[in-house]
Design a protein around this motif. Structure first.
Motif, PDB file in Angstrom:
ATOM      1  N   ASN A 144      87.161 126.964  89.512  1.00  0.00           N
ATOM      2  CA  ASN A 144      87.489 125.753  90.249  1.00  0.00           C
ATOM      3  C   ASN A 144      88.657 125.976  91.197  1.00  0.00           C
ATOM      4  O   ASN A 144      89.607 126.703  90.864  1.00  0.00           O
ATOM      5  CB  ASN A 144      87.853 124.622  89.282  1.00  0.00           C
ATOM      6  N   SER A 169      83.917 123.882  93.252  1.00  0.00           N
ATOM      7  CA  SER A 169      83.629 124.356  91.904  1.00  0.00           C
ATOM      8  C   SER A 169      82.449 125.318  92.001  1.00  0.00           C
ATOM      9  O   SER A 169      81.388 124.964  92.511  1.00  0.00           O
ATOM     10  CB  SER A 169      83.283 123.181  90.982  1.00  0.00           C
ATOM     11  N   ARG A 227      84.251 119.790  95.499  1.00  0.00           N
ATOM     12  CA  ARG A 227      84.928 119.082  94.415  1.00  0.00           C
ATOM     13  C   ARG A 227      85.975 118.149  95.000  1.00  0.00           C
ATOM     14  O   ARG A 227      86.703 118.519  95.919  1.00  0.00           O
ATOM     15  CB  ARG A 227      85.600 120.092  93.477  1.00  0.00           C
ATOM     16  N   TRP A 284      80.179 114.752  93.112  1.00  0.00           N
ATOM     17  CA  TRP A 284      81.151 115.233  92.130  1.00  0.00           C
ATOM     18  C   TRP A 284      81.759 114.035  91.404  1.00  0.00           C
ATOM     19  O   TRP A 284      82.038 113.004  92.030  1.00  0.00           O
ATOM     20  CB  TRP A 284      82.266 116.035  92.808  1.00  0.00           C
TER      21      TRP A 284
END
Length: 232
Positions: free
Chosen positions: A121, A126, A144, A214
């Motif tokens: 991450n 990610s 993300r 996300w």
């Protein structure tokens, strides 16, 4: 309430997910290639003539009745040929812990297997790398971030248990969410596993991306699987 014995531990329904992060990428794919990967009890829901949708779900479960684990889901939007609402059918559901693998197979008939899943991450992305049978299969990077609140939404997943179609209802929502239309920030790299070949037949890595999403703080609830023969 139904309680299952899984590896000597009780699992009481519904299963609660109290904290997780979840990324999803929705691809526009060839419907005939998708239909070849699902059982004949279901049909692909066409998003356009000859086209269907593949969802790749990437979930980091941190606080869950089935434990902490990573999960990669490959699923298509389908409907039962016997009649019923649209939902998803999961064709592959690798996880990296054995208890959730046994629970998923026993309770819902989900095709879980224990595999290696590497996750990296950053503040804005990610990346998930999946190894199947010890072989590199696919790597997916998803954007993300986000600050939206996603209210709990009801969803339907289908499976086969003993060859009989079943329906599982679940809800999913949470905080710190975003939806990105199109493929900005999404990257897919295929390996040489048989699943890599399945994804290539669908048009990946170049298949059009409908959207990515996300949820940083996802919550979910999973109910019992119900047989469609019982009218569920």
């Amino acid at each position: 309430m139904t309680t299952y014995d899984v590896a000597g531990r009780p699992v009481t329904m519904p299963v609660q997910v109290r904290d997780a992060s979840a990324g999803t990428v929705l691809f526009d794919v060839n419907a005939a290639a998708a239909a070849a990967l699902i059982p004949p009890e279901f049909e692909i829901v066409e998003s356009a003539p000859g086209r269907g949708q593949l969802a790749v779900a990437l979930v980091d479960y941190r606080d869950n009745d089935l434990g902490a684990y990573h999960e990669v889901g490959l699923m298509f939007f389908v409907r039962p040929r016997s009649g019923g609402e649209d939902g998803t059918f999961i064709t592959r559901l690798p996880v990296d812990q054995s208890f959730t693998c046994e629970a998923g197979r026993k309770i819902w008939g989900f095709p879980k297997s224990v595999e290696r899943i590497d996750v990296e991450n950053t503040e804005t992305s990610s990346s998930w790398t999946l190894y199947l049978d010890g072989e590199f299969a696919v790597r997916v990077r998803v954007p993300r971030g986000g600050s939206d609140e996603m209210p709990p939404s009801p969803m339907t997943a289908y499976s086969l248990i003993g060859g009989v179609p079943h329906r599982t209802t679940f809800t999913q929502g949470g905080a710190g969410s975003q939806v990105v239309l199109g493929g900005e920030g999404v990257e897919v790299t295929l390996g040489s596993h048989v699943v890599s070949a399945e994804l290539a037949a669908l048009g990946l890595p170049g298949a059009p991306v409908v959207l990515s999403s996300w949820i940083e703080r996802m919550r979910a609830t999973f109910d019992d699987a119900r047989s469609l023969k019982d009218g569920a």
